[in-house]
Design a protein around this motif. Structure first.
Motif, PDB file in Angstrom:
ATOM      1  N   LYS A  38       0.869  -1.173   0.000  1.00 22.85           N
ATOM      2  CA  LYS A  38       0.000   0.000   0.000  1.00 22.85           C
ATOM      3  C   LYS A  38       0.910   1.229   0.000  1.00 22.85           C
ATOM      4  O   LYS A  38       1.870   1.310   0.740  1.00 22.85           O
ATOM      5  CB  LYS A  38      -0.903  -0.010   1.220  1.00 22.85           C
ATOM      6  CG  LYS A  38      -1.700  -1.288   1.347  1.00 22.85           C
ATOM      7  CD  LYS A  38      -3.167  -1.038   1.325  1.00 22.85           C
ATOM      8  CE  LYS A  38      -3.932  -2.303   1.653  1.00 22.85           C
ATOM      9  NZ  LYS A  38      -4.264  -3.092   0.521  1.00 22.85           N
ATOM     10  N   THR A  46      -3.992   3.014  -2.107  1.00 22.89           N
ATOM     11  CA  THR A  46      -4.510   1.852  -1.375  1.00 22.89           C
ATOM     12  C   THR A  46      -4.383   0.568  -2.178  1.00 22.89           C
ATOM     13  O   THR A  46      -4.832  -0.481  -1.725  1.00 22.89           O
ATOM     14  CB  THR A  46      -5.990   2.063  -0.999  1.00 22.89           C
ATOM     15  OG1 THR A  46      -6.756   2.240  -2.190  1.00 22.89           O
ATOM     16  CG2 THR A  46      -6.158   3.268  -0.084  1.00 22.89           C
ATOM     17  N   ASP A  47      -3.765   0.627  -3.350  1.00 20.24           N
ATOM     18  CA  ASP A  47      -3.615  -0.538  -4.219  1.00 20.24           C
ATOM     19  C   ASP A  47      -2.475  -1.420  -3.730  1.00 20.24           C
ATOM     20  O   ASP A  47      -1.397  -0.929  -3.399  1.00 20.24           O
ATOM     21  CB  ASP A  47      -3.342  -0.080  -5.656  1.00 20.24           C
ATOM     22  CG  ASP A  47      -3.443  -1.201  -6.659  1.00 20.24           C
ATOM     23  OD1 ASP A  47      -4.181  -2.163  -6.391  1.00 20.24           O
ATOM     24  OD2 ASP A  47      -2.793  -1.113  -7.710  1.00 20.24           O
ATOM     25  N   GLU A  50       0.166  -6.672  -0.658  1.00 20.27           N
ATOM     26  CA  GLU A  50       1.275  -6.752   0.311  1.00 20.27           C
ATOM     27  C   GLU A  50       1.559  -8.198   0.703  1.00 20.27           C
ATOM     28  O   GLU A  50       1.640  -8.547   1.872  1.00 20.27           O
ATOM     29  CB  GLU A  50       0.977  -5.921   1.564  1.00 20.27           C
ATOM     30  CG  GLU A  50       0.751  -4.460   1.295  1.00 20.27           C
ATOM     31  CD  GLU A  50       0.472  -3.665   2.552  1.00 20.27           C
ATOM     32  OE1 GLU A  50       1.219  -2.710   2.787  1.00 20.27           O
ATOM     33  OE2 GLU A  50      -0.466  -4.013   3.294  1.00 20.27           O
ATOM     34  N   GLU A  67      -8.178 -10.434   0.206  1.00 22.96           N
ATOM     35  CA  GLU A  67      -7.453  -9.231  -0.215  1.00 22.96           C
ATOM     36  C   GLU A  67      -7.185  -9.249  -1.718  1.00 22.96           C
ATOM     37  O   GLU A  67      -7.283  -8.225  -2.384  1.00 22.96           O
ATOM     38  CB  GLU A  67      -6.148  -9.105   0.574  1.00 22.96           C
ATOM     39  CG  GLU A  67      -5.444  -7.798   0.393  1.00 22.96           C
ATOM     40  CD  GLU A  67      -6.207  -6.608   0.949  1.00 22.96           C
ATOM     41  OE1 GLU A  67      -5.947  -5.479   0.456  1.00 22.96           O
ATOM     42  OE2 GLU A  67      -7.054  -6.763   1.846  1.00 22.96           O
ATOM     43  N   GLN A  71      -8.553  -6.308  -4.212  1.00 25.36           N
ATOM     44  CA  GLN A  71      -7.612  -5.504  -4.991  1.00 25.36           C
ATOM     45  C   GLN A  71      -7.785  -5.694  -6.499  1.00 25.36           C
ATOM     46  O   GLN A  71      -7.748  -4.723  -7.252  1.00 25.36           O
ATOM     47  CB  GLN A  71      -6.173  -5.829  -4.578  1.00 25.36           C
ATOM     48  CG  GLN A  71      -5.839  -5.417  -3.168  1.00 25.36           C
ATOM     49  CD  GLN A  71      -5.986  -3.917  -2.950  1.00 25.36           C
ATOM     50  OE1 GLN A  71      -5.682  -3.112  -3.820  1.00 25.36           O
ATOM     51  NE2 GLN A  71      -6.453  -3.551  -1.777  1.00 25.36           N
TER      52      GLN A  71
END
Length: 100
Positions: A38, A46-47, A50, A67, A71
């Protein structure tokens, strides 16, 4: 949504006609999104999944899958049931099952 294309950039790339080579970049984009932290992209802070923060943390498969869905759907991919597994050696294997 149409397939995404990008310019191929390689250090040793030389084209006989000095043309620019374009390739379908969806696979690269999906991989980059899963690996990104992020804040890695200023235009989309916020893309990113991780994924590195989940290494050596068995039992987080559903969290990782959720997640990935969030995404990749935000990037207009259709995601159906991503497969996230840790193998016997502790390696993380991901099949995002994402299409355009």
């Amino acid at each position: 949504m149409d397939k995404r294309y990008d310019i191929k950039i390689e250090e040793d790339f030389t084209n006989a006609n000095n043309d620019i080579e374009v390739y379908e970049s969806d696979v690269d984009h999906i991989q980059d999104t899963i690996q990104a932290f992020k804040g890695s992209y200023k235009e989309s802070p916020t893309d990113g999944v991780e994924i590195e923060k989940y290494l050596n943390s068995a039992g987080q498969e559903q969290t990782i899958a959720r997640e990935i869905i969030i995404q990749l759907k935000s990037d207009k991919y259709q995601v159906s049931n991503p497969i996230v597994q840790f193998d016997a050696d502790g390696n993380l294997n991901i099949n995002p099952n994402a299409t355009i």
